[in-house]
Design an enzyme around this catalytic site. Structure first.
Site, PDB file in Angstrom:
ATOM      1  NE  ARG A 170       0.460  -0.716   5.903  1.00  0.00           N
ATOM      2  CZ  ARG A 170      -0.569  -0.614   5.069  1.00  0.00           C
ATOM      3  NH1 ARG A 170      -1.204  -1.692   4.645  1.00  0.00           N
ATOM      4  NH2 ARG A 170      -0.974   0.566   4.636  1.00  0.00           N
ATOM      5  CB  SER A 204       2.131   9.443   8.157  1.00  0.00           C
ATOM      6  OG  SER A 204       1.475   8.799   7.090  1.00  0.00           O
ATOM      7  CG  ASP A 257      -2.807   9.276   6.086  1.00  0.00           C
ATOM      8  OD1 ASP A 257      -2.775  10.492   5.828  1.00  0.00           O
ATOM      9  OD2 ASP A 257      -3.015   8.847   7.239  1.00  0.00           O
TER      10      ASP A 257
END
Length: 518
Positions: free
Chosen positions: A118, A187, A240
């Site tokens: 994203r 991540s 995150d």
């Protein structure tokens, strides 16, 4: 405490001989009553297994206290020296400046954590405006690039980021310098060396880009941006969990802990820099640093593991690791239920004379499905019936069987939520925010907020309720009043953009120039 007790009660004693339930009923039932007797004994046997499994999975308050204390102890060990804990990595994140709410301007975030990534833009308006506007796009990564080279992957991502920036409308007004700054949420396992650099340890989730191993991932991304000739700079590399903490702090300055409870799980928190003996660098100006626990790998003899946990662990890609994650996170809760149902179908003939073939398929029961069954309050448990039919093709399930399935979902989810609570309280104890265990007296003037992100926490109401209740039990009602649990959605997106803002060198220089002018 019984560990693995369900596996130990697969037989019943008849005189001095151990017999299986099927053998026992065939010996004791007259032919005309065989079917009725079989059903009655199967139900009785299933209930015995349920009671045994409930006992093995139990999380009474004394046990939760032991888990919380063990978590605290491992935190101290992990901070004392590199490798001081074999369970918690206790990684300094180099994040010194958490958002204050005063950040202004336009910032971007790139969230790379799977087969899609994203890119977001967020317009910040300071304490008055907060988040004025936000937009995002999700882009699929071509499968070939997941097995290619670092340059090919990041050239693709950089080009998509530039395309997204080209759609920037007049509503988004950046600060006066014509530079776009990005927060990069990566991540994958990485050894962070500064807030703007980190070395790739390994790739997971289907990626295999060998030439990136041991290289600075931020430098690789920045080089791809540079080849496009754009004034775009990566201001912060985060995961995150830290993004979740940052977003929580942006809206509530009492936020000290960030937790992910979704497909996976992790936690981070704000630590005093002088309480990190293994830190050899300069003490941050703030006197604090964010520590990433990587708590999924927490292991303790106090964790109430059962035969199902041992099966899930044994068949996983990382046997012996990530005990805590495998007991409390969304990826594994449904799989634990499935393993228990296989046991019940085999030993208690829960679904008739044979084990449904589809029940034997690993990870075929996702956690949203057990949430659906668990929430079924209809007299006939119709939702449970539908899920069993849709996923396992179990037709004509009995109401008694559906009640057992419903109960097993509750047992496993209650355990997961309560263990998550013990982990949070372990962190609160480490930072002196857990009050007094004797009388539950709140710590004066130290309200503490815990920011949590993840679909498991957000969407599974019973999990959330069990977690909250256990925190109150552990802290006492008075001390619990000083602790606030808040949902902090999209830490890997908005939180990452906020960290780009709080670590912006351009914004810092701009403010310094303004102050000199004034």
């Amino acid at each position: 405490m019984m560990v693995g007790c369900v596996a130990a009660v697969s037989y019943v004693r008849v005189g001095s001989v151990l017999r299986s339930p099927a053998h026992t009923r065939s010996q004791n039932c007259k032919p005309q009553w065989t079917m009725l007797c079989m059903q009655k004994q199967e139900n009785t046997w299933a209930q015995m297994l349920v009671r045994a499994f409930r006992e093995a999975s139990a999380t009474p308050l004394p046990l939760l206290r032991q888990v919380a204390d063990a978590m605290t102890a491992e935190m101290y060990n992990g901070l004392a020296a590199e490798g001081g804990s074999q369970q918690l990595k206790m990684l300094p994140t180099y994040v010194e400046n958490l958002p204050t709410g005063e950040e202004e301007g336009l910032y971007y975030a790139v969230d790379l954590g799977g087969t899609n990534f994203r890119v977001l833009r967020v317009l910040l308006g300071g304490k008055q405006g907060r988040i004025l506007k936000q937009e995002f796009e999700e882009v699929a990564i071509p499968p070939a690039l997941m097995l290619s080279t670092s340059r090919e992957l990041f050239d693709f991502i950089a080009s998509e980021v530039v395309k997204f920036m080209a759609k920037e409308s007049d509503d988004f007004k950046p600060h006066s310098l014509d530079v776009r700054e990005i927060g990069f949420a990566f991540s994958f396992p990485v050894l962070q060396t500064s807030v703007r650099s980190g070395v790739v340890i390994q790739w997971t989730k289907g990626f295999k880009i060998d030439d990136a191993i041991g290289k600075d991932i931020v430098a690789a991304f920045q080089e791809s941006i540079g080849r496009l000739g754009k004034r775009i700079e990566i201001a912060a590399l985060v995961n995150d969990t830290v993004g979740t903490l940052a977003q929580g702090r942006y809206f509530n300055t009492d936020t000290m802990i960030g937790v992910i409870l979704g497909t996976g799980t992790n936690a981070c928190y704000v630590e005093q820099a002088d309480a990190v003996p293994k830190w050899k660098g300069p003490i941050p100006a703030s006197g604090q640093m964010v520590i990433n626990l990587e708590w999924g790998n927490f292991r303790s003899p106090y964790l109430p593991r059962t035969f199902a946990d041992e099966e899930v662990d044994r068949d996983s890609v990382n046997p012996g690791d990530q005990w805590f994650e495998k007991m409390i996170s969304g990826l594994y809760l449904g799989e634990i239920v499935r393993c228990v149902l296989v046991k019940f179908a085999t030993d208690a003939v829960l679904f008739g004379g044979s084990v449904p073939l589809k029940l034997l398929k690993p990870f075929s029961l996702p956690t949203p499905a057990i949430s659906k069954m668990h929430s079924d309050d209809s007299p006939e448990l119709k939702l449970v019936k539908i899920v069993l039919e849709d996923i396992f093709e179990i037709k004509n399930s009995t109401l008694e069987a559906r009640k057992i399935v419903h109960e097993l979902c509750g047992i496993i989810v209650e355990r997961g939520g309560r263990l998550a609570a013990a982990g949070i309280v372990g962190i609160l104890q480490k930072i002196g925010r857990a009050g007094s265990r004797n009388n539950g007296t709140p710590v004066p003037n130290k309200a503490t907020a815990v920011a949590i992100d993840g679909g498991l926490y957000e969407h599974y109401a019973q999990y959330q309720a069990h977690m909250h209740a256990a925190i109150v039990e552990l802290l006492g009602e008075n001390a619990a009043q000083s602790v606030v649990i808040e949902l902090s959605k999209d830490g890997s997106g908005i939180g990452t953009a906020l960290l780009a803002a709080s670590h912006s060198q351009h914004a810092k220089r701009h403010k310094q120039a303004e102050s000199l002018t004034n």
